[in-house]
Design an enzyme around this catalytic site. Sequence first.
Site, PDB file in Angstrom:
ATOM      1  N   THR A  82      -8.645  39.565   4.595  1.00 52.72           N
ATOM      2  CA  THR A  82      -7.870  38.437   5.122  1.00 52.72           C
ATOM      3  C   THR A  82      -6.568  38.902   5.789  1.00 52.72           C
ATOM      4  OG1 THR A  82      -8.581  37.380   3.060  1.00 52.72           O
ATOM      5  CG2 THR A  82      -7.073  36.124   4.476  1.00 52.72           C
ATOM      6  N   TRP A  84      -5.649  41.773   7.002  1.00 52.02           N
ATOM      7  CA  TRP A  84      -5.921  42.536   8.227  1.00 52.02           C
ATOM      8  C   TRP A  84      -6.316  41.591   9.359  1.00 52.02           C
ATOM      9  CZ3 TRP A  84     -10.745  46.216   8.769  1.00 52.02           C
ATOM     10  CH2 TRP A  84     -10.590  47.016   9.895  1.00 52.02           C
ATOM     11  N   HIS A 143      -9.437  30.019   2.499  1.00 47.75           N
ATOM     12  CA  HIS A 143     -10.436  30.585   1.583  1.00 47.75           C
ATOM     13  C   HIS A 143     -11.448  29.509   1.183  1.00 47.75           C
ATOM     14  CE1 HIS A 143      -8.620  34.464   1.206  1.00 47.75           C
ATOM     15  NE2 HIS A 143      -7.678  34.169   0.348  1.00 47.75           N
ATOM     16  N   TYR A 231     -16.175  43.038   7.667  1.00 45.41           N
ATOM     17  CA  TYR A 231     -15.075  44.008   7.492  1.00 45.41           C
ATOM     18  C   TYR A 231     -15.573  45.387   7.921  1.00 45.41           C
ATOM     19  CZ  TYR A 231     -11.672  46.779   4.687  1.00 45.41           C
ATOM     20  OH  TYR A 231     -10.713  47.669   4.251  1.00 45.41           O
TER      21      TYR A 231
HETATM   22  P1  PAP Z   1      -6.271  38.279   0.283  1.00 41.80           P
HETATM   23  O1  PAP Z   1      -7.545  37.524   0.504  1.00 41.80           O
HETATM   24  O2  PAP Z   1      -5.698  38.118  -1.090  1.00 41.80           O
HETATM   25  O3  PAP Z   1      -5.269  38.065   1.364  1.00 41.80           O
HETATM   26  P2  PAP Z   1      -7.366  40.589   1.510  1.00 41.80           P
HETATM   27  O4  PAP Z   1      -6.383  40.919   2.553  1.00 41.80           O
HETATM   28  O5  PAP Z   1      -8.582  39.843   1.924  1.00 41.80           O
HETATM   29  O6  PAP Z   1      -6.653  39.831   0.321  1.00 41.80           O
HETATM   30  O7  PAP Z   1      -7.891  41.898   0.817  1.00 41.80           O
HETATM   31  C1  PAP Z   1      -7.150  43.049   0.608  1.00 41.80           C
HETATM   32  C2  PAP Z   1      -8.065  44.207   0.957  1.00 41.80           C
HETATM   33  O8  PAP Z   1      -7.986  44.463   2.362  1.00 41.80           O
HETATM   34  C3  PAP Z   1      -7.625  45.471   0.267  1.00 41.80           C
HETATM   35  O9  PAP Z   1      -8.828  46.226   0.077  1.00 41.80           O
HETATM   36  P3  PAP Z   1      -8.981  47.382  -1.028  1.00 41.80           P
HETATM   37  O10 PAP Z   1      -8.483  46.824  -2.313  1.00 41.80           O
HETATM   38  O11 PAP Z   1     -10.430  47.713  -1.059  1.00 41.80           O
HETATM   39  O12 PAP Z   1      -8.160  48.518  -0.545  1.00 41.80           O
HETATM   40  C4  PAP Z   1      -6.732  46.096   1.325  1.00 41.80           C
HETATM   41  O13 PAP Z   1      -6.518  47.463   1.157  1.00 41.80           O
HETATM   42  C5  PAP Z   1      -7.540  45.785   2.579  1.00 41.80           C
HETATM   43  N1  PAP Z   1      -6.703  45.860   3.789  1.00 41.80           N
HETATM   44  C6  PAP Z   1      -5.481  45.331   3.998  1.00 41.80           C
HETATM   45  N2  PAP Z   1      -5.040  45.631   5.228  1.00 41.80           N
HETATM   46  C7  PAP Z   1      -5.994  46.375   5.817  1.00 41.80           C
HETATM   47  C8  PAP Z   1      -6.116  47.003   7.087  1.00 41.80           C
HETATM   48  N3  PAP Z   1      -5.152  46.938   7.997  1.00 41.80           N
HETATM   49  N4  PAP Z   1      -7.245  47.676   7.360  1.00 41.80           N
HETATM   50  C9  PAP Z   1      -8.237  47.769   6.444  1.00 41.80           C
HETATM   51  N5  PAP Z   1      -8.183  47.212   5.217  1.00 41.80           N
HETATM   52  C10 PAP Z   1      -7.081  46.516   4.902  1.00 41.80           C
END
Ligand code: PAP
Length: 331
Positions: A82, A84, A143, A231
């Site tokens: 989300t 990203w 969501h 993703y």
């Molecule tokens: P949310 O729904 O609570 O906002 P969300 O952003 O969907 O969370 O998920 C976070 C995941 O996206 C994390 O994954 P991981 O735990 O497997 O590492 C986070 O690292 C990943 N994420 C955030 N920013 C990026 C990015 N720029 N590129 C790739 N993955 C990212």
Amino acid sequence: MSIVNKHQGEEANLALIYDKYKERFTTLQKEKGWMTEELYKYQGFWHQSKNVVSVETVMATQDTFQALPTDIYLATLPKSGTTWLKALVFATVNRNMYKNKPLSAHPLKTSNPHNCLPFVECEVLRTSPTYPDAYSPRLFATHMPYTSLPQSIIDSHCRIIYMCRNPKDVLVSLFHFANKLRGKFGDVMTFKEAFEMFAKGVIPNGPYWDHVKGYYKISIEQPTRIMFFTYEDMKTDTTNTLRCLAKFLGYPFTEEEEAKGTVEEIAKLCCFENLSEVNKHGTLSIGIPNYAFFREGKVGDWRKHLTIEMSQTLDQITNEKFHGLDLVLTD
Ligand code: PAP
């Protein structure tokens, strides 16, 4: 005009909304939560409570939110990328607003993407709406499952993009995120506990499979209205996936922009390394530390956490739930 907002008074408004809707949801089926004490089953999906994205804010959104045909919605399950996606869409749609300014002036160089692009569920908490009248396009994330979207979003025929992530990485990501935020109401979860809840479908906004399937089916029926991608697609080929996304949203990159490398610039601005560096410190207004949204940012991290049996169980559920759909998730 800057659309990067800080909202005041959300906590007080959340308490009012909780009081208004509590009779409707406290009698619903409930289970132990991940980041909140409880999850309530509403319209077939599990929702948090006492949270900005919650059963009470979903109910209030369904009752009051008015969509516009020009709106754009980014739909995801939590932990599917989300943050990203918010960054990529914000930077793409608003690129002309920042093109003649130094990169350091771009909001994503100083703000969490969650502050740049709000959840529609949070609009009911605002004392004034995020977007002024006539602002277009309004960008919102959600969501909510497809079947719980407010009728006005369905009727307005606005565009929706859905980013899906393989279930095993969603589980691992959610497990780590929940344990970072737990403490107020419970001990850290074990991975076994998290796995069992996930497999039962008990996750915020889940079951995982029903959420994905809901948007996937509509994207097949109405491909000009809903774009479905993963993703993993975005990770494997960020620039081409971003090109498709920009085109779908009505903001295609021009030949001049292609020649100037605008697509690559946006991909770089929003890459994990850049966003996680900007978000090392500080918290969102709701108190979650910015760094909590950036952990590994990889495909396949689940291999370090799931046993072979756990992986096989999730494969089996996924095969059963997605049977008959042309939906293959890489992991
Ligand atoms: P949310 O729904 O609570 O906002 P969300 O952003 O969907 O969370 O998920 C976070 C995941 O996206 C994390 O994954 P991981 O735990 O497997 O590492 C986070 O690292 C990943 N994420 C955030 N920013 C990026 C990015 N720029 N590129 C790739 N993955 C990212």
